[in-house]
Design a protein around this motif. Structure first.
Motif, mmCIF file in Angstrom:
data_model
loop_
_atom_site.group_PDB
_atom_site.id
_atom_site.type_symbol
_atom_site.label_atom_id
_atom_site.label_comp_id
_atom_site.label_asym_id
_atom_site.label_seq_id
_atom_site.Cartn_x
_atom_site.Cartn_y
_atom_site.Cartn_z
ATOM 1 N N TYR A 91 -24.188 -28.749 -81.364
ATOM 2 C CA TYR A 91 -22.777 -29.084 -81.339
ATOM 3 C C TYR A 91 -22.484 -30.215 -82.308
ATOM 4 O O TYR A 91 -23.271 -31.135 -82.451
ATOM 5 N N LYS A 92 -21.311 -30.121 -82.948
ATOM 6 C CA LYS A 92 -20.945 -31.087 -83.977
ATOM 7 C C LYS A 92 -19.454 -31.394 -83.868
ATOM 8 O O LYS A 92 -18.665 -30.481 -83.645
ATOM 9 N N PRO A 93 -19.061 -32.661 -84.036
ATOM 10 C CA PRO A 93 -17.624 -32.978 -84.016
ATOM 11 C C PRO A 93 -16.975 -32.673 -85.365
ATOM 12 O O PRO A 93 -17.579 -32.843 -86.424
ATOM 13 N N PHE A 94 -15.719 -32.223 -85.319
ATOM 14 C CA PHE A 94 -14.924 -31.947 -86.512
ATOM 15 C C PHE A 94 -13.586 -32.650 -86.375
ATOM 16 O O PHE A 94 -13.117 -32.904 -85.266
ATOM 17 N N GLU A 95 -12.952 -32.951 -87.493
ATOM 18 C CA GLU A 95 -11.664 -33.653 -87.485
ATOM 19 C C GLU A 95 -10.550 -32.794 -86.901
ATOM 20 O O GLU A 95 -9.646 -33.302 -86.257
ATOM 21 N N SER A 96 -10.615 -31.499 -87.168
ATOM 22 C CA SER A 96 -9.577 -30.591 -86.674
ATOM 23 C C SER A 96 -10.166 -29.188 -86.557
ATOM 24 O O SER A 96 -11.277 -28.914 -87.017
ATOM 25 N N PHE A 97 -9.385 -28.302 -85.944
ATOM 26 C CA PHE A 97 -9.841 -26.924 -85.822
ATOM 27 C C PHE A 97 -9.896 -26.248 -87.186
ATOM 28 O O PHE A 97 -10.761 -25.420 -87.436
ATOM 29 N N ASP A 98 -9.008 -26.613 -88.080
ATOM 30 C CA ASP A 98 -9.024 -26.036 -89.429
ATOM 31 C C ASP A 98 -10.316 -26.401 -90.163
ATOM 32 O O ASP A 98 -10.873 -25.573 -90.886
ATOM 33 N N ALA A 99 -10.792 -27.617 -89.970
ATOM 34 C CA ALA A 99 -12.053 -28.021 -90.588
ATOM 35 C C ALA A 99 -13.212 -27.206 -90.015
ATOM 36 O O ALA A 99 -14.118 -26.802 -90.744
#
Length: 78
Positions: free
Chosen positions: A62-70
């Motif tokens: 699992y990895k964090p992303f800034e937004s769903f688009d990213a």
């Protein structure tokens, strides 16, 4: 001698991958935002937070992303 070492290594890998699959998103993100929803995108788990941050499943956990688009760009860039 090599066979027991290989078997032990495979058991170790199996336990590691199992823990990556059974991830439960925290109720609060690292920024203090609340969990809004859980979803799936192309068979992968995605957790949305109130500040727009996304924690999503990748090939290596699992990895964090800034937004769903990213995250969509990360998954669909092939």
């Amino acid at each position: 001698m090599l066979v027991p070492v290989l078997v032990a290594f495979l058991v170790f890998l199996a336990r590691g991958s199992r823990s990556k699959r059974h991830f439960e998103a925290p109720a609060l993100s690292r920024n203090g935002a609340r969990l809004v929803s859980k979803a799936r995108y192309r068979g992968r788990r995605v957790f949305h937070f109130s500040d727009g941050e996304v924690i999503a499943e990748t090939r290596r956990g699992y990895k964090p992303f800034e937004s769903f688009d990213a995250y969509r760009y990360h998954v669909d860039r092939r």
